[in-house]
Design an enzyme around this catalytic site. Structure first.
Site, mmCIF file in Angstrom:
data_model
loop_
_atom_site.group_PDB
_atom_site.id
_atom_site.type_symbol
_atom_site.label_atom_id
_atom_site.label_comp_id
_atom_site.label_asym_id
_atom_site.label_seq_id
_atom_site.Cartn_x
_atom_site.Cartn_y
_atom_site.Cartn_z
ATOM 1 N N ASP A 1 0.833 -1.207 0.000
ATOM 2 C CA ASP A 1 0.000 0.000 0.000
ATOM 3 C C ASP A 1 0.865 1.253 0.000
ATOM 4 O O ASP A 1 2.073 1.201 0.255
ATOM 5 C CB ASP A 1 -0.958 0.016 1.196
ATOM 6 C CG ASP A 1 -0.246 0.018 2.538
ATOM 7 O OD1 ASP A 1 0.784 -0.694 2.667
ATOM 8 O OD2 ASP A 1 -0.703 0.731 3.454
ATOM 9 N N GLU B 1 -0.101 -0.830 5.714
ATOM 10 C CA GLU B 1 1.038 -0.428 6.551
ATOM 11 C C GLU B 1 0.996 1.060 6.846
ATOM 12 O O GLU B 1 1.472 1.499 7.886
ATOM 13 C CB GLU B 1 2.360 -0.776 5.850
ATOM 14 C CG GLU B 1 3.592 -0.679 6.754
ATOM 15 C CD GLU B 1 4.280 0.692 6.750
ATOM 16 O OE1 GLU B 1 5.160 0.896 7.599
ATOM 17 O OE2 GLU B 1 3.934 1.559 5.902
#
Lengths: 384, 384
Positions: free
Chosen positions: A77, A157
């Protein structure tokens, strides 16, 4: 070379071009599914690894039966796209000059689609699917990896820790994260950055007694009472602690202060928020005790915290890796997911292409050469 | 005794009962018109004073041609009613026991419908309308006032200074506020409270440099930099300054502090809001200079301020009044509208029935005897 029709990602293309393809597959936190699907399809089609999917995280493991297993991990991400017109750290990616050469701009370029591209390229090079190896182009077949490898790709994250895909994997499949040593491919400019400092947040509060400020002697000023807290913080000389050969520089700072209710009222409460970044020689309890000692006489409440991680460079696999990279390792100051591996009992370091200071910036970018160099170091180490 | 049909308020009734009638005429700031109408009608009908109306303020002046003129002033508005069920400091008023005896409860009882009732009763007693004096009840006609008197009733005292009815009068009709000495009938428990402290508000700001708190040494912590500001304030010993024989106790306090943007960012700015209540021996510029000297080395910006007022007790009229009251005068610490008279060149004191500490409270109340005692002192002084 192969270009499987079943996958969107060609893992065997140049790793810098693969990075650009990953950037172009926009994957802001919470919107990773399409990219996770593409990565899963590519790993299943183009490698011999056994693949497990959990939400938008993917674990791909080799089964060579080696005595050691190392983990290469990265998050897929990114933070949101820039909102400034003309920012190049966005999607789609763009090159300075010829595609594949020079500087690659785009959201995630440094944090951390370059690292993810290296993971995927390594998976395809070290563990190609049966029949996909082009023997003609490489007369001397490369050495088979000396260690088993677990590739971990995870989601969420860049958002609150409770959503972390790595945390979810650790809870759901701790067995899949077992290993002797882990490398997190966060950007480190190609230097091994070991472990990380821990972080602790506390609130120190003073309590006074409200009164009208025209009759201040009827009250007690809680902001004045906070003077020694700030003085002790200002006078504090943070330690540098050597752990496993790396020097961890600590810091202890007020990151917030608030007090007062109105312009004519003696304040009855003042709260100082303090962040202690502590070396990985100590746990969070020890860190809290140190802050309490410094602020003795004041009410201190822990609000948040995460332990650090020792660099783990005394492990043979880590030492071999540092030798291959050929640069002095550095300590990592910021908290990263190496701490999660550390908590699972797996020593871990950060090593990846790109400059961490460009992460989340509107001008996020990475050098193609840095991505290739990172891939070369890891491949050399794993084949040694 | 008269009970004019044209007015709602009978100014000749017992002053404590008149106070209750004023409380019952609810007049929260901004809603004073009905009460101002009633006061204006009563003054025109029941006194010989010349009456001027400005908005919801009323000025009523005698024209005896005396060499001295004194001003008796009070605001007719109140803070809002209590919101707590069962609170007695509300509207309508209520008595402990018989009406007119003991304790009178209600919004404005102490701040300051008791004082306004004393003004109105004095107006009617000292300057009765022609033909309204009942000679039979008072065989020896009382002495005519030795001084001319200006009665000032004004609106919007309990809200922001810019709305003040007294400020508006001073701007529109400075001539109507001319005088040798003024008494503001704010509650002082029947003691003369002279002048008032001034008030000054400044912001002291420290500027640092933001950085990630994991790399604190890349920045400069603005909250830590504020430590000496708080230490100097905490160590400061406020002066007590004798002005015209009264001891003014000063105070200097942080009333607010704020700094910090996020839990992982070194703060680049910290602002301390400071309130200095300074004795009326100095002006606002001198007060600001004193704060700047104390906080030398820091950026200081004035945000707000109002000068104090000297007690003016050296004026003969004031000295005579203090003698009649028969109690040692005290300094006033809080800022009141005496400072507005002071700025107009009129020495002023506070003197009124009720306890200032009950003002704005849910249990606001006043003693009937205190109201009568206040009226008696003022009447004795004015007839002397």
């Amino acid at each position: 070379m192969t270009s499987p029709a079943s996958a969107d990602l060609d893992l065997t293309q140049d790793v810098a071009l693969l990075t650009a393809a990953l950037i172009d597959a926009k994957s802001v936190s919470g919107e990773e599914t399409a990219l996770a699907d593409a990565i899963e399809r590519a790993l299943r089609a183009q490698t011999s690894l056994s693949v497990v999917r959990d939400g938008d995280a993917i674990v791909a493991r080799s089964g060579l039966g080696r005595s050691e297993r190392v983990i290469l991990a990265g998050h897929i991400d990114t933070v949101p796209l820039p909102t400034v017109d003309g920012a190049r750290g966005t999607v789609p990616s763009s090159w300075d000059g010829e595609p594949g050469e020079g500087t690659l701009w785009g959201r995630g370029a440094t944090d951390m689609k370059g690292g993810v591209a290296v993971q995927l390229a390594l998976a395809a090079r070290l563990f190609p699917a049966a029949g996909t190896h082009d023997a003609g182009a490489s007369p001397a077949a490369p050495a088979s990896p000396a260690r088993d490898v677990t590739f971990v790709f995870y989601d969420h994250e860049e958002v609150e820790a409770s959503k972390s895909g790595l945390g979810r994997l650790a809870a759901n499949h701790p067995d899949l994260l077992a290993g002797d040593f882990a490398i997190l491919l966060e950007p480190t400019n190609g230097t091994v950055e070991g472990g990380c400092n821990g972080t602790l947040r506390v609130e120190a509060t003073t309590v006074g007694e409200a009164a009208h400020s025209a009759r201040a002697w009827m009250g007690r000023n809680a902001i004045h009472a906070a003077a020694p807290i700030l003085a002790r913080l200002a006078d504090y000389f943070p330690a540098t602690v050597t752990v496993d050969g790396l020097d961890y520089r600590e810091s202890l700072n007020a990151v917030g202060i608030s007090g007062g209710t109105a312009g004519n009222v003696i304040p009855d409460r003042c709260t100082v928020t303090i962040n202690y970044r502590f070396a990985p020689d100590k746990g969070i309890e020890e860190a809290e005790a140190a802050v309490r000692t410094l602020l003795e006489g004041f009410e201190v409440v822990r609000t948040d915290g995460a332990p650090g991680a020792r660099p783990g460079l005394n492990h043979p696999a880590a030492a071999a890796f540092v030798a291959v990279v050929g640069r002095d390792p550095l300590p990592k100051y910021g908290w990263t997911d190496v701490a999660r591996f550390s908590q699972l009992g797996v020593p871990a370091v950060n090593f990846g292409p790109g400059d961490a200071l460009l992460a989340h910036k509107d001008d996020e970018r990475v050098e193609a050469a840095a991505i290739r160099e990172c891939l070369a170091s890891l491949e050399a180490w794993l084949r040694a």
